[in-house]
Design a protein around this motif. Structure first.
Motif, PDB file in Angstrom:
ATOM      1  N   LEU A   9       3.440  -0.406  12.448  1.00  0.00           N
ATOM      2  CA  LEU A   9       2.030  -0.566  12.797  1.00  0.00           C
ATOM      3  C   LEU A   9       1.487  -1.901  12.300  1.00  0.00           C
ATOM      4  O   LEU A   9       0.717  -2.578  12.995  1.00  0.00           O
ATOM      5  CB  LEU A   9       1.214   0.590  12.215  1.00  0.00           C
ATOM      6  CG  LEU A   9       1.472   1.973  12.826  1.00  0.00           C
ATOM      7  CD1 LEU A   9       0.701   3.044  12.062  1.00  0.00           C
ATOM      8  CD2 LEU A   9       1.072   1.986  14.303  1.00  0.00           C
ATOM      9  N   SER A  10       1.894  -2.282  11.083  1.00  0.00           N
ATOM     10  CA  SER A  10       1.457  -3.566  10.540  1.00  0.00           C
ATOM     11  C   SER A  10       1.944  -4.716  11.408  1.00  0.00           C
ATOM     12  O   SER A  10       1.193  -5.669  11.678  1.00  0.00           O
ATOM     13  CB  SER A  10       1.982  -3.730   9.106  1.00  0.00           C
ATOM     14  OG  SER A  10       1.672  -5.009   8.600  1.00  0.00           O
ATOM     15  N   ALA A  11       3.188  -4.644  11.884  1.00  0.00           N
ATOM     16  CA  ALA A  11       3.736  -5.706  12.732  1.00  0.00           C
ATOM     17  C   ALA A  11       2.914  -5.864  14.019  1.00  0.00           C
ATOM     18  O   ALA A  11       2.623  -6.984  14.455  1.00  0.00           O
ATOM     19  CB  ALA A  11       5.196  -5.409  13.068  1.00  0.00           C
ATOM     20  N   LEU A  12       2.530  -4.753  14.623  1.00  0.00           N
ATOM     21  CA  LEU A  12       1.739  -4.805  15.851  1.00  0.00           C
ATOM     22  C   LEU A  12       0.373  -5.445  15.616  1.00  0.00           C
ATOM     23  O   LEU A  12      -0.117  -6.244  16.425  1.00  0.00           O
ATOM     24  CB  LEU A  12       1.567  -3.395  16.419  1.00  0.00           C
ATOM     25  CG  LEU A  12       2.840  -2.730  16.973  1.00  0.00           C
ATOM     26  CD1 LEU A  12       2.556  -1.280  17.352  1.00  0.00           C
ATOM     27  CD2 LEU A  12       3.372  -3.505  18.172  1.00  0.00           C
ATOM     28  N   LEU A  13      -0.254  -5.112  14.484  1.00  0.00           N
ATOM     29  CA  LEU A  13      -1.575  -5.673  14.179  1.00  0.00           C
ATOM     30  C   LEU A  13      -1.485  -7.158  13.859  1.00  0.00           C
ATOM     31  O   LEU A  13      -2.311  -7.957  14.320  1.00  0.00           O
ATOM     32  CB  LEU A  13      -2.198  -4.915  13.007  1.00  0.00           C
ATOM     33  CG  LEU A  13      -2.712  -3.501  13.321  1.00  0.00           C
ATOM     34  CD1 LEU A  13      -2.960  -2.723  12.032  1.00  0.00           C
ATOM     35  CD2 LEU A  13      -3.992  -3.576  14.144  1.00  0.00           C
ATOM     36  N   VAL A  14      -0.491  -7.548  13.064  1.00  0.00           N
ATOM     37  CA  VAL A  14      -0.356  -8.948  12.684  1.00  0.00           C
ATOM     38  C   VAL A  14      -0.069  -9.815  13.910  1.00  0.00           C
ATOM     39  O   VAL A  14      -0.544 -10.948  14.021  1.00  0.00           O
ATOM     40  CB  VAL A  14       0.758  -9.110  11.627  1.00  0.00           C
ATOM     41  CG1 VAL A  14       1.081 -10.588  11.399  1.00  0.00           C
ATOM     42  CG2 VAL A  14       0.336  -8.472  10.308  1.00  0.00           C
ATOM     43  N   ARG A  15       0.697  -9.268  14.848  1.00  0.00           N
ATOM     44  CA  ARG A  15       1.015 -10.042  16.049  1.00  0.00           C
ATOM     45  C   ARG A  15      -0.240 -10.406  16.839  1.00  0.00           C
ATOM     46  O   ARG A  15      -0.265 -11.414  17.570  1.00  0.00           O
ATOM     47  CB  ARG A  15       1.984  -9.254  16.932  1.00  0.00           C
ATOM     48  CG  ARG A  15       2.563 -10.075  18.076  1.00  0.00           C
ATOM     49  CD  ARG A  15       3.581  -9.312  18.879  1.00  0.00           C
ATOM     50  NE  ARG A  15       4.163 -10.134  19.916  1.00  0.00           N
ATOM     51  CZ  ARG A  15       5.048  -9.711  20.804  1.00  0.00           C
ATOM     52  NH1 ARG A  15       5.444  -8.441  20.780  1.00  0.00           N
ATOM     53  NH2 ARG A  15       5.531 -10.528  21.720  1.00  0.00           N
ATOM     54  N   SER A  16      -1.310  -9.620  16.709  1.00  0.00           N
ATOM     55  CA  SER A  16      -2.545  -9.874  17.457  1.00  0.00           C
ATOM     56  C   SER A  16      -3.495 -10.829  16.737  1.00  0.00           C
ATOM     57  O   SER A  16      -4.563 -11.144  17.261  1.00  0.00           O
ATOM     58  CB  SER A  16      -3.272  -8.551  17.718  1.00  0.00           C
ATOM     59  OG  SER A  16      -3.830  -8.027  16.510  1.00  0.00           O
ATOM     60  N   LEU A  17      -3.121 -11.303  15.536  1.00  0.00           N
ATOM     61  CA  LEU A  17      -4.004 -12.195  14.781  1.00  0.00           C
ATOM     62  C   LEU A  17      -4.146 -13.541  15.487  1.00  0.00           C
ATOM     63  O   LEU A  17      -3.242 -13.977  16.207  1.00  0.00           O
ATOM     64  CB  LEU A  17      -3.443 -12.418  13.370  1.00  0.00           C
ATOM     65  CG  LEU A  17      -3.525 -11.245  12.404  1.00  0.00           C
ATOM     66  CD1 LEU A  17      -2.772 -11.551  11.119  1.00  0.00           C
ATOM     67  CD2 LEU A  17      -4.967 -10.887  12.095  1.00  0.00           C
ATOM     68  N   PRO A  18      -5.261 -14.240  15.266  1.00  0.00           N
ATOM     69  CA  PRO A  18      -5.446 -15.549  15.913  1.00  0.00           C
ATOM     70  C   PRO A  18      -4.559 -16.621  15.305  1.00  0.00           C
ATOM     71  O   PRO A  18      -4.239 -16.586  14.113  1.00  0.00           O
ATOM     72  CB  PRO A  18      -6.932 -15.853  15.652  1.00  0.00           C
ATOM     73  CG  PRO A  18      -7.250 -15.106  14.399  1.00  0.00           C
ATOM     74  CD  PRO A  18      -6.433 -13.837  14.466  1.00  0.00           C
TER      75      PRO A  18
END
Length: 426
Positions: free
Chosen positions: A183-192
């Motif tokens: 889940l953390s990987a998915l969220l970090v991938r969306s960071l600007p």
């Protein structure tokens, strides 16, 4: 400062959520791994091997890892690392299901998770000041929230959950941690993406690594900020290595109670992170760091002498408060005063010193418990922490902090004349 200057960007919310989810999984593993090891052996030295394995990557290539992070896209480094750690945790989970779990396997997995932690933590430390524009007040607020969430999840909610999940099966807490990494990987991938400086001279990886290390060792303030967690890790790993055994044999605490004991430490850590900025304003960052160091040493001394679980829990809560405040003030100061192009290397050098000291603490704790008594590592840890307080007090004084902030302001004023094409998007 204007209110606009105090606003955290939207991207920080996603970073905070990602680290909160991952910290919950870490808290589950924090309680589950030593308890899993206890199901396999009662040998303090074997437990020390598992505790030390996760810190060895920093000893082997910590500074080189920082140099690589300064070359790589920091956002990509974070999400790829977390995705890899999610896959990795499937191995011990499968071994637990097949009843082939062993101390060597746990130590190997801990080592590989440590490799992932090296790259993720260094990249996250370097990414945050870029995201926030290196604003000191914003960095303190952001680090306070990140540290508070990490403490709440990895120490407050995670350990009891880890103990409870372990009762459902040895693989369950490992799978829970794997899900948190995914889940953390998915969220970090969306960071600007954020701008980052282009290296002015193309140097070899070793030269860049040496430049980052020498920058820390030449600056007494940065060196003092690095020595505190280094000596602290010797002490804290000596305690952590025997804490489950100490809690069981001396305090009569069962598996679920051990999770609650860790929760007491996390409760203090949450309070310390919350009041860190206020302590820094009232006492000055340097004096506040000295006070929190002394508090940690006295708290571990109280833990060593604790006659019952209640006193032990209170001592760990006080220690956690000192650690929570320290982990907001120290990194925020470092992120403010270190140039952006050196941030990965300086962060990894500082972390390497801390993590390289941890195996020494783990083996010291195991040896002292074997040779003397399970309380002995706790007394030794308290002595180390109090000695470290005296040594680093002048290195991180208010005077040094204020001088470093003035130099940083002067450097940024000069940097305003640099052409915008010196920056590229990540």
């Amino acid at each position: 400062m204007t209110s606009d200057a105090q606003k955290l960007p939207t991207g920080f919310g996603r970073l905070w959520t990602a680290q909160t989810v991952s910290s919950l999984g870490d808290g589950v593993s924090r309680a589950a791994l030593p308890l899993l090891a206890l199901t396999l052996t009662r040998d303090p030295m074997a437990l020390a091997v598992v505790a030390a394995a996760g810190t060895l990557p920093w000893l082997l290539f910590g500074v080189l890892g920082g140099a690589l992070v300064d070359r790589w896209d920091r956002r990509h480094t974070m999400w790829i690392t977390d995705a890899a750690r999610a896959v990795l945790l499937g191995i011990p989970a499968a071994a637990a299901v097949l009843d082939v779990l062993s101390i060597p396997l746990l130590a190997t997995v801990a080592f590989l998770l440590g490799v992932g932690g090296l790259f993720f933590d260094t990249a996250a430390t370097a990414y945050l000041p870029d995201l926030l524009g290196r604003h000191p007040a914003l960095l303190e607020r952001a680090n306070s929230r990140l540290r508070g969430a990490q403490t709440a999840m990895s120490g407050f909610a995670g350990p009891p959950a880890g103990s409870a999940l372990l009762a459902l099966g040895r693989a369950v807490p490992l799978l829970a941690d794997a899900v948190s990494f995914a889940l953390s990987a998915l969220l970090v991938r969306s960071l600007p993406a954020v701008p980052r400086p282009v290296p002015q001279v193309r140097e070899s990886l070793l030269r860049q690594a040496r430049a980052g290390a020498s920058y820390v060792f030449r600056d007494r303030l940065l060196l003092g900020l690095a020595l505190r967690p280094a000596v602290g890790n010797v002490a804290f790993l000596a305690v952590e290595t025997v804490l489950a055994l100490f809690a069981h044999d001396r305090l009569g605490i069962d598996t679920y109670g051990f999770g609650l004991l860790l929760t007491a430490e996390a409760t203090g850590g949450l309070l310390g992170a919350g009041i860190a900025s206020q302590l820094g304003r009232r006492l000055g960052t340097g004096t506040a760091l000295t006070c929190t160091a002394a508090l940690e040493g006295l708290a571990i001394l109280g833990l060593a002498a604790a006659p019952n679980p209640y006193v032990a829990g209170f001592a760990l809560a006080v220690c956690g408060a000192g650690m929570g405040a320290t982990m907001v003030l120290g990194p925020s100061l470092r992120q403010t005063i270190v140039p952006a192009h050196l941030m990965g290397r300086v962060a990894s050098t500082s972390r390497m010193l801390a993590m390289c000291a941890a195996p020494l603490g783990a083996f010291l704790g195991g040896w002292l418990a074997t040779a003397y008594d399970v309380r002995t590592p706790l007394y030794a840890a308290a002595g180390l922490l109090l000695a470290m307080t005296a040594v680093t007090a002048t290195m991180t004084s208010n005077r040094r902090v204020e001088a470093a902030l003035r130099r940083t302001a002067d450097r940024e004023d000069r940097a305003e004349d640099i052409p915008t094409d010196a920056l590229i998007s990540a």
